[in-house]
Design a protein around this motif. Structure first.
Motif, mmCIF file in Angstrom:
data_model
loop_
_atom_site.group_PDB
_atom_site.id
_atom_site.type_symbol
_atom_site.label_atom_id
_atom_site.label_comp_id
_atom_site.label_asym_id
_atom_site.label_seq_id
_atom_site.Cartn_x
_atom_site.Cartn_y
_atom_site.Cartn_z
ATOM 1 N N GLY A 1 -5.214 -0.325 10.247
ATOM 2 C CA GLY A 1 -5.348 -0.775 11.625
ATOM 3 C C GLY A 1 -4.647 0.189 12.566
ATOM 4 N N ASP A 2 -3.761 -0.350 13.390
ATOM 5 C CA ASP A 2 -2.982 0.490 14.304
ATOM 6 C C ASP A 2 -1.633 0.884 13.721
ATOM 7 N N ARG A 3 -1.334 0.432 12.527
ATOM 8 C CA ARG A 3 -0.041 0.710 11.907
ATOM 9 C C ARG A 3 -0.129 1.981 11.062
ATOM 10 N N VAL A 4 0.773 2.900 11.321
ATOM 11 C CA VAL A 4 0.832 4.132 10.537
ATOM 12 C C VAL A 4 1.665 3.876 9.285
ATOM 13 N N ILE A 5 0.993 3.985 8.112
ATOM 14 C CA ILE A 5 1.707 3.762 6.855
ATOM 15 C C ILE A 5 2.528 4.991 6.476
ATOM 16 N N ARG A 6 1.934 6.135 6.683
ATOM 17 C CA ARG A 6 2.633 7.396 6.412
ATOM 18 C C ARG A 6 2.033 8.480 7.295
ATOM 19 N N ALA A 7 2.904 9.232 7.972
ATOM 20 C CA ALA A 7 2.428 10.329 8.814
ATOM 21 C C ALA A 7 1.969 11.488 7.940
ATOM 22 N N LEU B 1 -7.335 0.593 4.735
ATOM 23 C CA LEU B 1 -6.589 1.844 4.599
ATOM 24 C C LEU B 1 -7.482 3.020 5.016
ATOM 25 N N THR B 2 -6.953 3.835 5.929
ATOM 26 C CA THR B 2 -7.701 4.983 6.456
ATOM 27 C C THR B 2 -6.840 6.243 6.352
ATOM 28 N N GLN B 3 -7.431 7.333 5.875
ATOM 29 C CA GLN B 3 -6.699 8.597 5.768
ATOM 30 C C GLN B 3 -6.734 9.317 7.107
ATOM 31 N N ILE B 4 -5.606 9.905 7.501
ATOM 32 C CA ILE B 4 -5.502 10.658 8.755
ATOM 33 C C ILE B 4 -4.949 12.043 8.450
ATOM 34 N N VAL C 1 0.839 -1.209 0.000
ATOM 35 C CA VAL C 1 0.000 0.000 0.000
ATOM 36 C C VAL C 1 0.866 1.248 0.000
ATOM 37 N N ARG C 2 1.980 1.209 0.742
ATOM 38 C CA ARG C 2 2.861 2.381 0.793
ATOM 39 C C ARG C 2 3.397 2.715 -0.600
ATOM 40 N N SER C 3 3.650 1.694 -1.401
ATOM 41 C CA SER C 3 4.145 1.943 -2.751
ATOM 42 C C SER C 3 3.079 2.569 -3.656
ATOM 43 N N LEU C 4 1.790 2.441 -3.275
ATOM 44 C CA LEU C 4 0.704 3.011 -4.083
ATOM 45 C C LEU C 4 0.258 4.398 -3.601
ATOM 46 N N LEU C 5 0.798 4.853 -2.481
ATOM 47 C CA LEU C 5 0.364 6.156 -1.945
ATOM 48 C C LEU C 5 0.647 7.323 -2.900
ATOM 49 N N GLU D 1 0.016 17.247 3.224
ATOM 50 C CA GLU D 1 -0.089 15.936 2.573
ATOM 51 C C GLU D 1 -0.741 14.972 3.564
ATOM 52 N N PRO D 2 -1.838 14.312 3.190
ATOM 53 C CA PRO D 2 -2.526 13.442 4.141
ATOM 54 C C PRO D 2 -1.694 12.208 4.479
ATOM 55 N N GLY D 3 -1.979 11.664 5.640
ATOM 56 C CA GLY D 3 -1.328 10.418 6.060
ATOM 57 C C GLY D 3 -2.318 9.258 5.993
ATOM 58 N N TYR D 4 -1.795 8.038 6.196
ATOM 59 C CA TYR D 4 -2.641 6.853 6.092
ATOM 60 C C TYR D 4 -2.236 5.830 7.157
ATOM 61 N N THR D 5 -3.228 5.062 7.586
ATOM 62 C CA THR D 5 -3.002 3.966 8.535
ATOM 63 C C THR D 5 -3.743 2.723 8.057
#
Length: 219
Positions: free
Chosen positions: A204-210, A162-165, A122-126, A198-202
């Motif tokens: 579950g409990d793992r932060v993919i990108r701040a 995947l959830t946007q934060i 997923v991080r590679s698709l952000l 720039e939005p971040g993503y998680t």
């Protein structure tokens, strides 16, 4: 006149000198064989009483050097056996608990590895999601085939959780926000997100990108 019917066996035999110088009659060997009686075997315990015979058999069957255990010795052996059984039961229960814990750790590690692999994909698709968000802001996704493509990409990633934060007005959280700019403000009492760069993503409990944000700090 000589009797012609006499056989050589009927003729008198000469006397045989004895050991003392006299003469002794010769005995026919067949007579000695007939005179001998067959040998009779006498059991060794023929004259022993029945009780003595049983005791002898018991002593003969028992291992040499063995002694009869007393009641106290038997009680000690029973207690030792009970303790041994209890120890073996505790060892069995401990091994069973360790096996259950091992299985739980394997399942937990397997799930963690799965989440790590999904997060890397997923991080590679952000960056593609960021481009879709910018195109949407400029109105390029209002219509056309790109709208359907953007919906499919977002829908596929949503299946992985995947959830946007990062939103304006959120309390700054260093574990989820990356402050690029700090702006003092009298309107806030705590560090607050002023703008989202720039939005971040998680997942579950793992932060993919701040989320990259600008922060208002109290004056």
């Amino acid at each position: 006149m000589t009797d012609q019917n006499k056989t050589p066996d009927d003729e008198p035999r000469p006397a045989t000198p004895s050991e003392d110088g006299g003469t002794a009659d010769v005995v026919d060997p067949d007579e000695l064989v007939d005179a001998e009686a067959p040998d009779v075997e006498v059991p060794a315990d023929a004259g022993a009483p029945a009780g003595a015979k049983a005791a002898a058999e018991a002593m003969a069957g028992a291992p040499e050097g063995t002694e009869t255990l007393s009641a106290d010795d038997e009680a000690i052996l029973d207690a030792a056996s009970a303790d041994l059984v209890a120890d073996m039961r505790q060892d069995m229960l401990r091994a069973q608990a360790e096996l259950v814990n091992f299985r739980r750790r394997v399942e937990r590690d397997r799930e963690a590895n799965r989440e790590a692999v999904v997060a890397e994909v997923v991080r590679s698709l952000l960056p593609a999601l960021d481009d879709l968000a910018r195109a949407e802001q400029h109105g390029d996704l209002a219509e056309g085939p790109m709208t359907v493509i953007a919906q499919k990409i977002r829908g596929g990633l949503d299946k992985f959780g995947l959830t946007q934060i990062g939103a304006k007005g959120d309390v700054f959280d260093p574990s989820k926000h990356d402050a690029l700019v700090q702006l003092p403000s009298a309107d806030v009492t705590v560090n607050t997100v002023a703008d989202v760069i720039e939005p971040g993503y998680t997942i579950g409990d793992r932060v993919i990108r701040a989320a990259k944000v600008a922060v208002h700090t109290p004056q």
